[in-house]
Design a protein around this motif. Structure first.
Motif, short mmCIF file in Angstrom:
data_model
loop_
_atom_site.label_atom_id
_atom_site.label_comp_id
_atom_site.label_asym_id
_atom_site.label_seq_id
_atom_site.Cartn_x
_atom_site.Cartn_y
_atom_site.Cartn_z
N VAL A 138 77.65 -18.78 167.54
CA VAL A 138 78.56 -19.76 168.12
C VAL A 138 78.79 -19.45 169.59
O VAL A 138 78.81 -20.36 170.44
CB VAL A 138 79.90 -19.78 167.35
CG1 VAL A 138 80.93 -20.65 168.06
CG2 VAL A 138 79.68 -20.29 165.92
N GLU A 139 78.96 -18.19 169.92
CA GLU A 139 79.16 -17.80 171.32
C GLU A 139 77.97 -18.20 172.17
O GLU A 139 78.13 -18.66 173.31
CB GLU A 139 79.41 -16.30 171.42
CG GLU A 139 79.73 -15.84 172.83
CD GLU A 139 80.06 -14.36 172.92
OE1 GLU A 139 80.30 -13.87 174.03
OE2 GLU A 139 80.06 -13.68 171.87
N VAL A 192 76.32 -24.20 162.72
CA VAL A 192 76.79 -25.32 161.88
C VAL A 192 78.25 -25.10 161.51
O VAL A 192 78.67 -23.99 161.17
CB VAL A 192 75.92 -25.44 160.60
CG1 VAL A 192 76.49 -26.51 159.67
CG2 VAL A 192 74.48 -25.75 160.96
N GLN A 193 79.01 -26.19 161.57
CA GLN A 193 80.38 -26.23 161.06
C GLN A 193 80.37 -27.21 159.90
O GLN A 193 80.12 -28.40 160.09
CB GLN A 193 81.31 -26.72 162.16
CG GLN A 193 82.70 -26.07 162.18
CD GLN A 193 83.69 -26.67 161.19
OE1 GLN A 193 83.44 -26.65 159.99
NE2 GLN A 193 84.80 -27.17 161.68
N ASN A 194 80.64 -26.73 158.69
CA ASN A 194 80.57 -27.66 157.56
C ASN A 194 81.75 -28.63 157.50
O ASN A 194 81.76 -29.55 156.69
CB ASN A 194 80.41 -26.92 156.22
CG ASN A 194 81.60 -26.07 155.83
OD1 ASN A 194 82.71 -26.23 156.34
ND2 ASN A 194 81.38 -25.14 154.91
N PHE A 195 82.75 -28.45 158.39
CA PHE A 195 83.91 -29.35 158.49
C PHE A 195 84.48 -29.62 157.11
O PHE A 195 84.79 -30.76 156.73
CB PHE A 195 83.51 -30.65 159.18
CG PHE A 195 84.58 -31.23 160.09
CD1 PHE A 195 85.92 -31.15 159.76
CD2 PHE A 195 84.24 -31.87 161.27
CE1 PHE A 195 86.90 -31.69 160.59
CE2 PHE A 195 85.20 -32.41 162.12
CZ PHE A 195 86.54 -32.32 161.78
N LYS A 240 79.68 -28.51 181.20
CA LYS A 240 81.09 -28.20 181.39
C LYS A 240 81.76 -27.81 180.07
O LYS A 240 82.78 -27.11 180.07
CB LYS A 240 81.83 -29.41 181.97
CG LYS A 240 81.40 -29.79 183.37
CD LYS A 240 82.17 -31.02 183.84
CE LYS A 240 81.74 -31.46 185.22
NZ LYS A 240 82.47 -32.70 185.65
N MET A 241 81.20 -28.29 178.95
CA MET A 241 81.84 -28.09 177.66
C MET A 241 80.80 -28.28 176.57
O MET A 241 79.94 -29.15 176.66
CB MET A 241 82.99 -29.10 177.50
CG MET A 241 83.74 -29.04 176.20
SD MET A 241 85.16 -30.21 176.19
CE MET A 241 84.30 -31.81 176.25
N ALA A 242 80.85 -27.46 175.54
CA ALA A 242 79.97 -27.64 174.39
C ALA A 242 80.43 -28.84 173.57
O ALA A 242 81.58 -29.29 173.68
CB ALA A 242 79.96 -26.38 173.53
N ILE A 243 79.52 -29.35 172.76
CA ILE A 243 79.79 -30.52 171.91
C ILE A 243 79.51 -30.15 170.46
O ILE A 243 78.56 -29.40 170.17
CB ILE A 243 78.92 -31.71 172.34
CG1 ILE A 243 79.25 -32.14 173.76
CG2 ILE A 243 79.10 -32.89 171.38
CD1 ILE A 243 78.32 -33.21 174.31
N PHE A 255 75.74 -26.76 171.72
CA PHE A 255 75.88 -27.73 170.64
C PHE A 255 76.07 -27.02 169.31
O PHE A 255 75.42 -26.01 169.01
CB PHE A 255 74.65 -28.63 170.56
CG PHE A 255 74.73 -29.67 169.47
CD1 PHE A 255 75.64 -30.72 169.56
CD2 PHE A 255 73.92 -29.60 168.34
CE1 PHE A 255 75.74 -31.68 168.56
CE2 PHE A 255 74.00 -30.56 167.34
CZ PHE A 255 74.92 -31.59 167.45
N ILE A 256 76.96 -27.57 168.48
CA ILE A 256 77.20 -27.11 167.11
C ILE A 256 77.05 -28.32 166.20
O ILE A 256 77.69 -29.35 166.41
CB ILE A 256 78.59 -26.48 166.97
CG1 ILE A 256 78.70 -25.24 167.86
CG2 ILE A 256 78.87 -26.11 165.50
CD1 ILE A 256 80.11 -24.68 167.97
N LEU A 257 76.20 -28.21 165.21
CA LEU A 257 75.96 -29.31 164.27
C LEU A 257 77.10 -29.40 163.27
O LEU A 257 77.53 -28.38 162.71
CB LEU A 257 74.63 -29.08 163.54
CG LEU A 257 74.21 -30.13 162.52
CD1 LEU A 257 73.93 -31.47 163.20
CD2 LEU A 257 72.98 -29.66 161.75
#
Length: 379
Positions: free
Chosen positions: A41-42, A55-58, A311-314, A349-351
């Motif tokens: 993630v970092e 991945v974030q399984n949300f 500027k920012m990850a998505i 990016f994080i899926l």
């Protein structure tokens, strides 16, 4: 051995048995160079070119259902909540884990009437602010004082602590608060606060100043309990509800306060989620201290990446209903690959789903999303 140590030993054994069940018929692809969940993630937050997409399984209620329980069983049962959340994080190849948090439960102790169905999240059926003077009289609890917030302590603090204390992988542990504007909308009533924008804007500003301090303390208590990331959802602040100019006037200051003050005390990464369209509003968030923005499926990721740059990850943004719940593993894989194509070629990016994974998503579909973050880079 004290009672708490015995409980932790028991849950570790339960999680081990659940892992056997979770991985039946599905073995993780070997990743000998993988540095771990938080390191991956970092890398994404630092825009380092990935060898896999994190991945974030949300997930929240999805993990409870996958384990064969109703949400009422895990709301205030830290042992069961940790078992189910950790099992599901491993099953779905997620780099994040979130215990069973009834998101509106944090509002019960301030006096809001929250109806809690047996097998779904609670919903607010009342408001607390009916006239301007009510803002001055409003007392919001101290999250660090269990006597003032017994439900928050039981349903949030203890659940987070148990996950943190019993996990054997370095998942990012998510606590949660609503954003200051959304918290204000719950307290005032969403319809009322929309009217206030035109009729009584000072009331909103005064209330959001108060809820920002409250959200900051909620986040700090979650982090103190073991959360390793600030996760803040602000759906009422999306462009489907208010314009970007309205966000700048009424919501941005509160969000910036939470992010800035938490960062003064901790080094946790900061994630903000908005439902609906947010392509313009999200461009304000890097200056507020947000490190990663979680996009709804309505957002065009390619445009968002072009607008935001580095500027920012998505994070995002598989359609949670049409694709993740109603689709097939192949459609999920195809959609996930498109998301990475659009926003994740150079890191940053994080899926994830575009919003929380639906309660009844199949394990097969959730696994397909998790594996897509690995398989994309193995083609």
């Amino acid at each position: 051995m004290n009672e708490q140590s015995v409980e932790k030993k028991v849950i570790r054994s339960m999680i081990h048995e659940s892992e056997k069940q979770a991985y039946t018929g599905h073995q993780t692809v070997a990743r000998k160079h993988d540095l771990g969940h938080r390191a991956q993630v970092e890398m994404a937050l630092n825009f380092e070119k990935p060898y896999r997409t994190p991945v974030q399984n949300f997930s929240n209620i999805t993990a409870v259902h996958s384990g064969g329980y109703q949400f009422k069983d895990a709301r205030t049962n830290a042992t069961l909540s940790a078992k189910l959340a950790l099992r599901f994080a491993k099953l779905t190849h997620s780099d994040f884990v979130k215990p069973a948090l009834d998101t509106n439960g944090q509002l019960i102790d301030i006096g809001l009437n929250i109806k809690q169905p047996d097998d779904n999240y609670g919903r607010a059926v009342s408001s607390l602010i009916n006239e301007p003077e009510d803002v001055d009289r409003l007392e919001l609890y101290d999250p660090f004082n269990p006597k003032e917030c017994p439900y928050f302590t039981k349903g949030f603090v203890e659940n987070i602590r148990m996950v943190s204390d019993t996990m054997d992988e370095d998942f990012h542990v998510l606590g949660m608060s609503w954003g200051p504007f959304t918290t204000a909308a719950y307290i005032r009533g969403a319809e009322n606060i929309m009217m206030d924008i035109n009729l009584d804007p000072d009331l909103i500003k005064k209330l959001v100043a108060k809820t920002a301090e409250f959200c900051e303390r909620i986040q700090m208590r979650c982090i103190d309990a073991g959360a390793t990331a600030l996760w803040m959802s602000d759906p009422t602040a999306s462009e489907d509800m208010i314009s970007t100019d309205m966000y700048r006037e009424f919501a941005l200051k509160g969000t910036k306060r939470v992010c800035t003050n938490v960062k003064k005390e901790t080094k946790v990464p900061i994630f903000v989620h908005m439902c609906g369209e947010s392509s313009e509003t999200m461009q304000l968030l890097p200056d507020a201290g947000v490190e990663c923005f979680s996009c709804d499926s309505k957002v065009n990721l390619a445009i968002a990446r072009k607008n935001i740059g580095k500027k920012m990850a998505i994070m995002g943004n598989i359609d949670p209903v049409r694709v993740l719940w109603q689709g097939t593993p192949q459609t999920i894989r195809d959609t996930a690959f498109k998301c990475i194509d659009d926003a994740g070629q150079e890191g940053g990016f994080i899926l994830a789903p575009g919003c929380e994974s639906p309660r009844d998503c199949s394990d097969e579909n959730m696994i397909a999303m998790g594996m897509a973050g690995i398989d994309y880079w193995m083609r």
